[in-house]
Write a protein that holds these residues in place. Sequence first.
Motif, mmCIF file in Angstrom:
data_model
loop_
_atom_site.group_PDB
_atom_site.id
_atom_site.type_symbol
_atom_site.label_atom_id
_atom_site.label_comp_id
_atom_site.label_asym_id
_atom_site.label_seq_id
_atom_site.Cartn_x
_atom_site.Cartn_y
_atom_site.Cartn_z
ATOM 1 N N GLY A 11 7.953 -3.536 6.864
ATOM 2 C CA GLY A 11 7.535 -2.170 7.169
ATOM 3 C C GLY A 11 6.109 -1.853 6.769
ATOM 4 N N SER A 12 5.274 -2.891 6.638
ATOM 5 C CA SER A 12 3.865 -2.675 6.309
ATOM 6 C C SER A 12 3.009 -3.608 7.155
ATOM 7 N N LEU A 13 1.843 -3.085 7.557
ATOM 8 C CA LEU A 13 0.892 -3.894 8.336
ATOM 9 C C LEU A 13 -0.260 -4.371 7.455
ATOM 10 N N GLY A 16 -2.026 -8.758 2.965
ATOM 11 C CA GLY A 16 -1.548 -9.026 1.605
ATOM 12 C C GLY A 16 -0.362 -8.172 1.202
ATOM 13 N N SER A 17 0.274 -7.554 2.184
ATOM 14 C CA SER A 17 1.411 -6.668 1.900
ATOM 15 C C SER A 17 2.482 -7.336 1.033
ATOM 16 N N LEU A 18 2.892 -6.616 -0.027
ATOM 17 C CA LEU A 18 3.951 -7.116 -0.911
ATOM 18 C C LEU A 18 5.279 -7.174 -0.168
ATOM 19 N N ASN A 19 5.452 -6.258 0.779
ATOM 20 C CA ASN A 19 6.692 -6.234 1.558
ATOM 21 C C ASN A 19 6.720 -7.321 2.632
ATOM 22 N N ALA A 20 5.563 -7.583 3.238
ATOM 23 C CA ALA A 20 5.512 -8.681 4.215
ATOM 24 C C ALA A 20 5.798 -10.016 3.515
ATOM 25 N N GLU A 83 7.472 1.941 -0.277
ATOM 26 C CA GLU A 83 7.820 3.324 -0.617
ATOM 27 C C GLU A 83 6.535 4.144 -0.637
ATOM 28 N N TYR A 84 6.516 5.239 0.126
ATOM 29 C CA TYR A 84 5.393 6.177 0.113
ATOM 30 C C TYR A 84 5.931 7.528 -0.332
ATOM 31 N N ASN A 85 5.369 8.051 -1.407
ATOM 32 C CA ASN A 85 5.775 9.365 -1.895
ATOM 33 C C ASN A 85 7.293 9.535 -1.904
ATOM 34 N N ALA A 86 7.928 8.539 -2.512
ATOM 35 C CA ALA A 86 9.375 8.566 -2.752
ATOM 36 C C ALA A 86 10.213 8.502 -1.477
HETATM 37 C C1 LIG Z 1 0.521 7.168 0.561
HETATM 38 C C2 LIG Z 1 1.107 6.259 -0.473
HETATM 39 C C3 LIG Z 1 2.148 6.720 -1.258
HETATM 40 C C4 LIG Z 1 2.745 5.874 -2.196
HETATM 41 N N1 LIG Z 1 3.836 6.314 -2.895
HETATM 42 C C5 LIG Z 1 4.533 5.440 -3.669
HETATM 43 C C6 LIG Z 1 5.784 5.809 -4.260
HETATM 44 O O1 LIG Z 1 6.260 6.913 -4.129
HETATM 45 N N2 LIG Z 1 6.433 4.882 -4.978
HETATM 46 C C7 LIG Z 1 5.949 3.603 -5.151
HETATM 47 O O2 LIG Z 1 6.622 2.794 -5.794
HETATM 48 N N3 LIG Z 1 4.776 3.226 -4.600
HETATM 49 C C8 LIG Z 1 4.066 4.107 -3.867
HETATM 50 N N4 LIG Z 1 2.884 3.721 -3.269
HETATM 51 C C9 LIG Z 1 2.344 2.403 -3.555
HETATM 52 C C10 LIG Z 1 2.939 1.367 -2.622
HETATM 53 O O3 LIG Z 1 4.210 0.995 -3.097
HETATM 54 C C11 LIG Z 1 2.005 0.156 -2.603
HETATM 55 O O4 LIG Z 1 0.785 0.538 -2.005
HETATM 56 C C12 LIG Z 1 2.613 -1.031 -1.906
HETATM 57 O O5 LIG Z 1 1.824 -2.153 -2.176
HETATM 58 C C13 LIG Z 1 2.692 -0.779 -0.394
HETATM 59 O O6 LIG Z 1 3.425 -1.804 0.211
HETATM 60 P P1 LIG Z 1 2.723 -3.072 0.909
HETATM 61 O O7 LIG Z 1 2.072 -3.859 -0.214
HETATM 62 O O8 LIG Z 1 3.846 -3.813 1.520
HETATM 63 O O9 LIG Z 1 1.709 -2.573 1.893
HETATM 64 C C14 LIG Z 1 2.254 4.555 -2.361
HETATM 65 C C15 LIG Z 1 1.178 4.120 -1.565
HETATM 66 C C16 LIG Z 1 0.632 4.954 -0.636
HETATM 67 C C17 LIG Z 1 -0.487 4.442 0.253
#
Ligand SMILES: Cc1cc2nc3c(=O)[nH]c(=O)nc-3n(C[C@H](O)[C@H](O)[C@H](O)COP(=O)(O)O)c2cc1C
Length: 192
Positions: A11-13, A16-20, A83-86
Amino acid sequence: MAALKILVIPGSLRTGSLNAKLAAVAAYQIAQAGAEVTCISLADFALPIYDGDLQTRSGVPKNAVNLKRMIGAHHGVLIVTPEYNASVPPLVKNTIDWVTRVQEPQETRGQVFRGRAFAIAAASQSRLGGSRSLAALRSILSACQALVIPNQLALSFAAEAYDDMDKLKHPADIEALDALVRQLIEISQRLT
Ligand SMILES: Cc1cc2nc3c(=O)[nH]c(=O)nc-3n(C[C@H](O)[C@H](O)[C@H](O)COP(=O)(O)O)c2cc1C
């Protein structure tokens, strides 16, 4: 019997995405468990933000139709979401929203979700590991009448969870992912 097919959707583009990374490890473990696996990028199914006027004007975008067919061609689906903003990121929610709008001949809308096995996982740098995103995603998919398997994985402190080869370092994480993957395979098999 044809091989069981599992679709993995990160669910991330982000580079280096941790989810990818977690999705890639999961895809490997799914293949090791004997299922056929497809891991996609949502970059190949780019969609505008859902807008009912846009749908009225131009219909559901081809990418949503293609993704719906891709899901339909697999017995089970694993979504690995940040997770973005819970909650779930807009990319994940918007993608699901568009796919639920697809209307194929001989099918009801949203049929591709109903009764199909879905597993959910998240990776985050926080202690909670994205578990609030998982709660939201479980609720969304359940509302679509997908069969969301009981097991789930929230990978905490995810930036430290991988080695130089992007494999999971900690045996407990590997075992938790393995348990998730095996339950997805088992339930997908039971539903076919
Ligand atoms: C808009 C935004 C909101 C975020 N809110 C949270 C959150 O609520 N909880 C959390 O654990 N991480 C939060 N993060 C951090 C993300 O978990 C972190 O950026 C993560 O690496 C994103 O996943 P990805 O690496 O697969 O892209 C947030 C990041 C962004 C950009």
